[in-house]
Scaffold this motif. Structure first.
Motif, mmCIF file in Angstrom:
data_model
loop_
_atom_site.group_PDB
_atom_site.id
_atom_site.type_symbol
_atom_site.label_atom_id
_atom_site.label_comp_id
_atom_site.label_asym_id
_atom_site.label_seq_id
_atom_site.Cartn_x
_atom_site.Cartn_y
_atom_site.Cartn_z
ATOM 1 N N ALA A 1 42.592 18.632 59.003
ATOM 2 C CA ALA A 1 43.142 19.039 60.460
ATOM 3 C C ALA A 1 43.077 20.076 60.785
ATOM 4 N N ARG A 2 44.334 21.206 59.966
ATOM 5 C CA ARG A 2 44.318 22.810 60.799
ATOM 6 C C ARG A 2 43.406 23.225 60.020
ATOM 7 N N MET A 3 41.844 23.639 59.186
ATOM 8 C CA MET A 3 41.208 23.601 58.280
ATOM 9 C C MET A 3 39.834 22.887 59.261
ATOM 10 N N GLY A 4 40.334 22.071 59.605
ATOM 11 C CA GLY A 4 38.870 21.419 60.715
ATOM 12 C C GLY A 4 37.632 20.824 60.097
ATOM 13 N N ALA B 1 43.214 29.421 56.879
ATOM 14 C CA ALA B 1 43.715 29.017 58.134
ATOM 15 C C ALA B 1 44.776 28.466 58.693
ATOM 16 N N TYR B 2 45.480 28.958 57.225
ATOM 17 C CA TYR B 2 46.537 29.307 57.294
ATOM 18 C C TYR B 2 47.325 31.235 56.971
ATOM 19 N N GLY B 3 46.341 31.766 57.100
ATOM 20 C CA GLY B 3 47.128 32.858 57.868
ATOM 21 C C GLY B 3 47.081 33.670 56.328
ATOM 22 N N VAL B 4 46.427 33.394 55.308
ATOM 23 C CA VAL B 4 47.655 34.061 53.823
ATOM 24 C C VAL B 4 45.675 35.018 53.413
ATOM 25 N N ASN B 5 46.107 35.632 52.339
ATOM 26 C CA ASN B 5 44.645 36.543 51.673
ATOM 27 C C ASN B 5 44.405 35.240 51.161
ATOM 28 N N PRO B 6 42.986 35.281 51.481
ATOM 29 C CA PRO B 6 42.216 34.040 50.912
ATOM 30 C C PRO B 6 42.249 34.623 49.239
ATOM 31 N N VAL B 7 42.005 36.344 48.566
ATOM 32 C CA VAL B 7 42.156 36.507 47.767
ATOM 33 C C VAL B 7 43.127 36.291 46.362
ATOM 34 N N ASP B 8 44.799 36.090 46.973
ATOM 35 C CA ASP B 8 45.523 35.449 47.140
ATOM 36 C C ASP B 8 45.027 33.773 46.104
ATOM 37 N N GLY B 9 45.173 33.237 46.956
ATOM 38 C CA GLY B 9 44.001 32.133 46.628
ATOM 39 C C GLY B 9 43.284 31.962 45.542
ATOM 40 N N LEU B 10 42.123 33.084 46.252
ATOM 41 C CA LEU B 10 41.011 32.397 44.530
ATOM 42 C C LEU B 10 41.869 32.845 42.868
ATOM 43 N N VAL B 11 42.547 34.277 43.151
ATOM 44 C CA VAL B 11 43.380 34.472 41.900
ATOM 45 C C VAL B 11 44.619 33.052 41.296
ATOM 46 N N ALA B 12 45.407 32.682 42.586
ATOM 47 C CA ALA B 12 45.922 31.130 42.002
ATOM 48 C C ALA B 12 45.220 29.852 41.005
ATOM 49 N N ALA B 13 43.637 29.769 41.786
ATOM 50 C CA ALA B 13 42.590 28.885 41.540
ATOM 51 C C ALA B 13 42.203 29.669 40.404
ATOM 52 N N GLY B 14 42.019 30.951 40.001
ATOM 53 C CA GLY B 14 41.867 31.165 38.415
ATOM 54 C C GLY B 14 40.053 31.533 38.596
ATOM 55 N N LEU B 15 40.059 31.945 39.984
ATOM 56 C CA LEU B 15 38.158 32.178 40.318
ATOM 57 C C LEU B 15 38.098 33.473 40.299
ATOM 58 N N LEU B 16 39.558 34.336 40.298
ATOM 59 C CA LEU B 16 39.413 36.147 40.254
ATOM 60 C C LEU B 16 40.566 35.998 38.920
ATOM 61 N N THR B 17 40.420 37.560 38.790
ATOM 62 C CA THR B 17 41.988 37.605 37.740
ATOM 63 C C THR B 17 42.697 38.417 38.672
ATOM 64 N N ARG B 18 43.961 39.024 38.514
ATOM 65 C CA ARG B 18 44.343 39.876 39.267
ATOM 66 C C ARG B 18 44.246 41.045 39.095
ATOM 67 N N ASP B 19 43.572 41.069 37.959
ATOM 68 C CA ASP B 19 43.025 42.607 37.405
ATOM 69 C C ASP B 19 41.587 43.017 38.580
ATOM 70 N N GLU B 20 40.734 42.020 38.808
ATOM 71 C CA GLU B 20 39.604 41.898 39.565
ATOM 72 C C GLU B 20 39.853 41.640 41.375
ATOM 73 N N ALA B 21 40.879 41.759 41.144
ATOM 74 C CA ALA B 21 41.458 41.761 42.687
ATOM 75 C C ALA B 21 41.718 42.971 43.004
ATOM 76 N N LEU B 22 42.191 44.017 42.062
ATOM 77 C CA LEU B 22 43.312 44.958 42.205
ATOM 78 C C LEU B 22 41.390 46.525 42.082
ATOM 79 N N ARG B 23 40.960 45.914 41.487
ATOM 80 C CA ARG B 23 39.646 46.726 41.115
ATOM 81 C C ARG B 23 38.792 47.057 42.550
#
Length: 137
Positions: A26-29, A56-78
């Motif tokens: 519902a929050r995401m529609g 939808a929750y007002g957080v950084n999407p990159v953190d979600g992509l890292v948590a999901a293993g779709l990006l590494t933390r190093d890739e996000a920082l670079r």
């Protein structure tokens, strides 16, 4: 369930603060079936849905992509560091390199003498600083 998926679900649950999949949808529609398929059943989760969830929750999407293993933390920082660096001029980069080298030399000298950092008495070091300052002015 994979370790990566467990890590993502822990992040999702933390962000959603206990919201049900129906409340998340519902929050995401979107439909709650999509939330289940994309954020719980798919390993790895679907990137687009992870991004939509984070927004939808007002957080950084990159953190979600890292948590999901779709990006590494190093890739996000670079990625985060590369764009501002492209905007910097060569002269600004040289200035920063000279500043860091001066600081490193001062720390090294302070470590050698065990006292407060003071300019060393070595002529070569002084000449190198004078040359770098001349380049940057």
């Amino acid at each position: 369930m994979s370790e990566r998926m467990e890590r993502f679900l822990a992040w999702r649950d933390h962000v959603a603060s206990g919201d049900s999949e129906r409340a998340i949808a519902a929050r995401m529609g979107i439909g709650n079936n999509r939330v289940g398929r994309h954020l719980r059943e798919s390993d790895p989760p679907v990137a687009e849905t992870v991004i939509d969830f984070a927004r939808a929750y007002g957080v950084n999407p990159v953190d979600g992509l890292v948590a999901a293993g779709l990006l590494t933390r190093d890739e996000a920082l670079r990625a985060a560091a590369s764009e501002p660096l492209r905007a910097v001029t060569g002269l600004q980069l040289l200035d920063e390199l000279a500043r860091r080298e001066k600081e490193r030399l001062r720390r090294s000298e302070a470590d050698d003498t065990g006292t407060e950092a003071t300019p060393p008495k070595r002529k070569r070091w002084r000449r190198d600083i004078d040359i770098s300052e001349g380049l940057l002015t």
